[in-house]
Write a protein that holds these residues in place. Structure first.
Motif, mmCIF file in Angstrom:
data_model
loop_
_atom_site.group_PDB
_atom_site.id
_atom_site.type_symbol
_atom_site.label_atom_id
_atom_site.label_comp_id
_atom_site.label_asym_id
_atom_site.label_seq_id
_atom_site.Cartn_x
_atom_site.Cartn_y
_atom_site.Cartn_z
ATOM 1 N N VAL A 18 0.874 -1.181 0.000
ATOM 2 C CA VAL A 18 0.000 0.000 0.000
ATOM 3 C C VAL A 18 0.906 1.224 0.000
ATOM 4 C CG1 VAL A 18 -1.827 1.263 1.210
ATOM 5 C CG2 VAL A 18 -1.775 -1.241 1.301
ATOM 6 N N LEU A 19 0.765 2.042 -1.022
ATOM 7 C CA LEU A 19 1.628 3.210 -1.177
ATOM 8 C C LEU A 19 0.783 4.433 -1.468
ATOM 9 C CD1 LEU A 19 4.557 4.266 -1.381
ATOM 10 C CD2 LEU A 19 4.458 3.768 -3.819
ATOM 11 N N LEU A 20 1.025 5.485 -0.695
ATOM 12 C CA LEU A 20 0.311 6.741 -0.880
ATOM 13 C C LEU A 20 1.302 7.819 -1.288
ATOM 14 C CD1 LEU A 20 -2.500 8.137 -0.534
ATOM 15 C CD2 LEU A 20 -1.661 8.904 1.698
ATOM 16 N N PHE A 21 1.116 8.347 -2.490
ATOM 17 C CA PHE A 21 1.863 9.533 -2.910
ATOM 18 C C PHE A 21 1.076 10.708 -2.359
ATOM 19 C CE2 PHE A 21 3.257 6.357 -5.907
ATOM 20 C CZ PHE A 21 4.592 6.644 -6.092
ATOM 21 N N MET A 22 1.733 11.523 -1.543
ATOM 22 C CA MET A 22 1.016 12.579 -0.832
ATOM 23 C C MET A 22 1.873 13.829 -0.690
ATOM 24 S SD MET A 22 1.388 11.203 3.118
ATOM 25 C CE MET A 22 0.708 12.700 3.822
ATOM 26 N N LYS A 23 1.235 14.889 -0.208
ATOM 27 C CA LYS A 23 1.958 16.113 0.119
ATOM 28 C C LYS A 23 2.213 16.093 1.617
ATOM 29 C CE LYS A 23 -0.028 18.757 -3.655
ATOM 30 N NZ LYS A 23 -0.980 19.800 -4.048
ATOM 31 N N GLY A 24 3.498 16.033 1.974
ATOM 32 C CA GLY A 24 3.880 15.956 3.374
ATOM 33 C C GLY A 24 4.111 14.514 3.785
ATOM 34 N N SER A 25 4.029 14.282 5.107
ATOM 35 C CA SER A 25 4.246 12.948 5.666
ATOM 36 C C SER A 25 2.998 12.543 6.455
ATOM 37 C CB SER A 25 5.461 12.984 6.593
ATOM 38 O OG SER A 25 5.152 13.745 7.748
ATOM 39 N N PRO A 26 2.878 11.260 6.782
ATOM 40 C CA PRO A 26 1.712 10.842 7.570
ATOM 41 C C PRO A 26 1.552 11.623 8.877
ATOM 42 C CG PRO A 26 2.780 8.914 6.659
ATOM 43 C CD PRO A 26 3.670 10.107 6.340
ATOM 44 N N GLY A 32 -5.186 19.194 3.011
ATOM 45 C CA GLY A 32 -6.360 18.539 3.574
ATOM 46 C C GLY A 32 -6.656 17.193 2.938
ATOM 47 N N PHE A 33 -6.429 17.100 1.629
ATOM 48 C CA PHE A 33 -6.713 15.846 0.927
ATOM 49 C C PHE A 33 -5.763 14.740 1.377
ATOM 50 C CE2 PHE A 33 -8.258 19.148 -2.032
ATOM 51 C CZ PHE A 33 -9.607 18.795 -2.026
ATOM 52 N N SER A 34 -4.481 15.088 1.532
ATOM 53 C CA SER A 34 -3.509 14.113 2.025
ATOM 54 C C SER A 34 -3.845 13.710 3.452
ATOM 55 C CB SER A 34 -2.087 14.683 1.952
ATOM 56 O OG SER A 34 -1.671 14.795 0.603
ATOM 57 N N SER A 35 -4.264 14.676 4.255
ATOM 58 C CA SER A 35 -4.639 14.412 5.640
ATOM 59 C C SER A 35 -5.811 13.430 5.698
ATOM 60 C CB SER A 35 -5.010 15.728 6.326
ATOM 61 O OG SER A 35 -5.346 15.494 7.667
ATOM 62 N N TRP A 69 -3.461 10.605 -13.688
ATOM 63 C CA TRP A 69 -4.368 11.184 -12.700
ATOM 64 C C TRP A 69 -3.782 12.535 -12.309
ATOM 65 C CZ3 TRP A 69 -9.037 9.485 -11.340
ATOM 66 C CH2 TRP A 69 -9.645 10.006 -10.203
ATOM 67 N N PRO A 70 -4.559 13.624 -12.369
ATOM 68 C CA PRO A 70 -3.985 14.959 -12.245
ATOM 69 C C PRO A 70 -3.681 15.446 -10.835
ATOM 70 C CG PRO A 70 -6.339 15.107 -12.624
ATOM 71 C CD PRO A 70 -5.973 13.640 -12.704
ATOM 72 N N THR A 71 -4.184 14.777 -9.806
ATOM 73 C CA THR A 71 -4.061 15.332 -8.459
ATOM 74 C C THR A 71 -3.325 14.393 -7.507
ATOM 75 O OG1 THR A 71 -6.236 14.428 -7.878
ATOM 76 C CG2 THR A 71 -6.177 16.704 -8.682
ATOM 77 N N ILE A 72 -2.881 14.973 -6.405
ATOM 78 C CA ILE A 72 -2.237 14.277 -5.302
ATOM 79 C C ILE A 72 -3.189 14.445 -4.114
ATOM 80 C CG2 ILE A 72 -0.171 14.233 -3.815
ATOM 81 C CD1 ILE A 72 0.597 13.782 -6.727
#
Length: 109
Positions: A18-26, A32-35, A69-72
């Motif tokens: 399971v891998l999440l490309f996100m802005k920031g860290s867990p 907000g979307f990454s959160s 996919w255009p967004t993170i």
């Protein structure tokens, strides 16, 4: 996107269940979307890895082309692109995301 970036992204996706490309860290999501994505994964209780796209501009741009996919954020489960924050939320609320994790044999955190 360079072949190197494509290869790096493929390796990341292939080597993590399971891998999440996100802005920031867990611990410190930077949007907000990454959160929300982290909250969903934590609530499901699955083990996951994350990649902070803010740390690497090549990855940040490359992942959008890689997944088309255009967004993170972007979630991958067992090498398969699942979607972004909204899709994760819909799938979580319907029970589909938990079912997907079970069917794919994803380890608990």
């Amino acid at each position: 996107m360079t072949d190197d970036t494509q290869h790096r992204l493929q390796q990341l996706v292939d080597s993590n269940d399971v891998l999440l490309f996100m802005k920031g860290s867990p611990l410190f999501p930077q949007c907000g979307f990454s959160s929300r994505a982290i909250a969903i994964l934590n609530h499901l209780g699955v083990a996951f890895e994350s990649v902070d796209v803010l740390q690497d501009q090549e990855v940040r741009q490359g992942i959008k082309a890689f997944s088309d996919w255009p967004t993170i954020p972007q979630l991958y489960v067992k090498g398969e692109f699942v979607g972004g924050s909204d899709i994760m939320m819909e799938m979580y609320e319907s029970g589909e995301l938990g079912t997907l994790m079970s069917e794919k044999g994803v380890a608990a955190a």
